[in-house]
Design a protein around this motif. Structure first.
Motif, PDB file in Angstrom:
ATOM      1  N   VAL A  28      -9.315  -0.641 -46.964  1.00 42.42           N
ATOM      2  CA  VAL A  28     -10.592  -1.190 -46.495  1.00 42.42           C
ATOM      3  C   VAL A  28     -10.486  -2.709 -46.390  1.00 42.42           C
ATOM      4  CG1 VAL A  28     -13.011  -1.562 -47.118  1.00 42.42           C
ATOM      5  CG2 VAL A  28     -11.994   0.708 -47.360  1.00 42.42           C
ATOM      6  N   ILE A  29      -9.966  -3.333 -47.440  1.00 44.44           N
ATOM      7  CA  ILE A  29      -9.896  -4.804 -47.473  1.00 44.44           C
ATOM      8  C   ILE A  29      -9.005  -5.323 -46.343  1.00 44.44           C
ATOM      9  CG2 ILE A  29      -8.942  -6.726 -48.813  1.00 44.44           C
ATOM     10  CD1 ILE A  29      -9.911  -5.212 -51.348  1.00 44.44           C
ATOM     11  N   ARG A  30      -7.836  -4.741 -46.203  1.00 41.27           N
ATOM     12  CA  ARG A  30      -6.883  -5.266 -45.214  1.00 41.27           C
ATOM     13  C   ARG A  30      -7.199  -4.810 -43.784  1.00 41.27           C
ATOM     14  NH1 ARG A  30      -2.041  -7.486 -46.323  1.00 41.27           N
ATOM     15  NH2 ARG A  30      -1.252  -6.542 -44.410  1.00 41.27           N
ATOM     16  N   ASP A  31      -7.472  -3.518 -43.622  1.00 42.11           N
ATOM     17  CA  ASP A  31      -7.540  -2.959 -42.268  1.00 42.11           C
ATOM     18  C   ASP A  31      -8.944  -2.980 -41.670  1.00 42.11           C
ATOM     19  OD1 ASP A  31      -4.890  -2.475 -42.717  1.00 42.11           O
ATOM     20  OD2 ASP A  31      -5.166  -0.358 -43.215  1.00 42.11           O
ATOM     21  N   ARG A  32      -9.948  -2.899 -42.530  1.00 42.55           N
ATOM     22  CA  ARG A  32     -11.312  -2.898 -41.995  1.00 42.55           C
ATOM     23  C   ARG A  32     -11.945  -4.278 -42.047  1.00 42.55           C
ATOM     24  NH1 ARG A  32     -13.705   2.146 -41.904  1.00 42.55           N
ATOM     25  NH2 ARG A  32     -15.330   1.087 -40.761  1.00 42.55           N
ATOM     26  N   LEU A  33     -11.620  -5.042 -43.093  1.00 43.06           N
ATOM     27  CA  LEU A  33     -12.246  -6.358 -43.239  1.00 43.06           C
ATOM     28  C   LEU A  33     -11.316  -7.493 -42.809  1.00 43.06           C
ATOM     29  CD1 LEU A  33     -14.049  -5.869 -46.687  1.00 43.06           C
ATOM     30  CD2 LEU A  33     -14.782  -5.190 -44.395  1.00 43.06           C
TER      31      LEU A  33
END
Ligand code: FES
Ligand code: FES
Length: 155
Positions: A28-33
């Protein structure tokens, strides 16, 4: 499996997301945000490269299922020192505690979390706090010194 709606705060900003239930917080942190300062290495909770602060404690974000982060307050490396480098980051540079740099964001987050709770840690307490963060390059001595130095800079 159905997608899951989650709401979380990251670096002071709230995000409402729909995620696959098998996604990790790291994804989530790397790929979505697009917060790519948090690194992925082992993906198994062994190296600490993916360390972030979640609800006041360090976690290996590769081990946290994204649905478990619903409602969480998370700080990543991008969330510290927004007015310039954080004192821990400055000390890492000044003490040459970085070589390839891959472990550095996780190391810094563990050090920041330690110093928030314990502004004057002993060397043993620093070593214990960083024991989940592996470094292949530096041999750790300069990292420990950087954390000691930043403790003096901070308080
Ligand atoms: S990538 Fe998460 S602990 Fe290694
Ligand atoms: S500086 Fe290369 S792994 Fe730590």
């Amino acid at each position: 499996m159905k997608d899951v709606d989650i709401s979380l705060k990251v670096n002071g900003r709230r995000y409402d997301l729909t995620v696959r239930p098998n996604m990790t917080l790291l994804q989530v942190i790397r790929d979505r945000l697009d917060l790519t300062g948090t690194k992925e290495s082992c993906g198994m909770g062994e190296c600490g490269a993916c360390t972030v602060i979640m609800n006041g404690r360090t976690v290996n974000s590769c081990l946290v299922p994204a649905p478990q982060a619903d409602g969480a307050d998370i700080t990543t490396i991008e969330g510290i020192g927004r007015a310039g480098l954080h004192p821990v980051q400055k000390a890492f540079i000044e003490e040459w505690a970085i070589q390839c740099g891959y472990c550095t964001p996780g190391m810094v987050m563990s050090a920041v979390c330690l110093l928030d709770k314990n502004p004057q840690p002993t060397e043993d307490e620093i070593r214990e706090a960083l024991s989940g963060n592996l470094c292949r390059c530096t041999g750790y001595a300069k990292i420990i010194k950087a954390v000691q130095k930043s403790a003096g800079m901070l308080y």
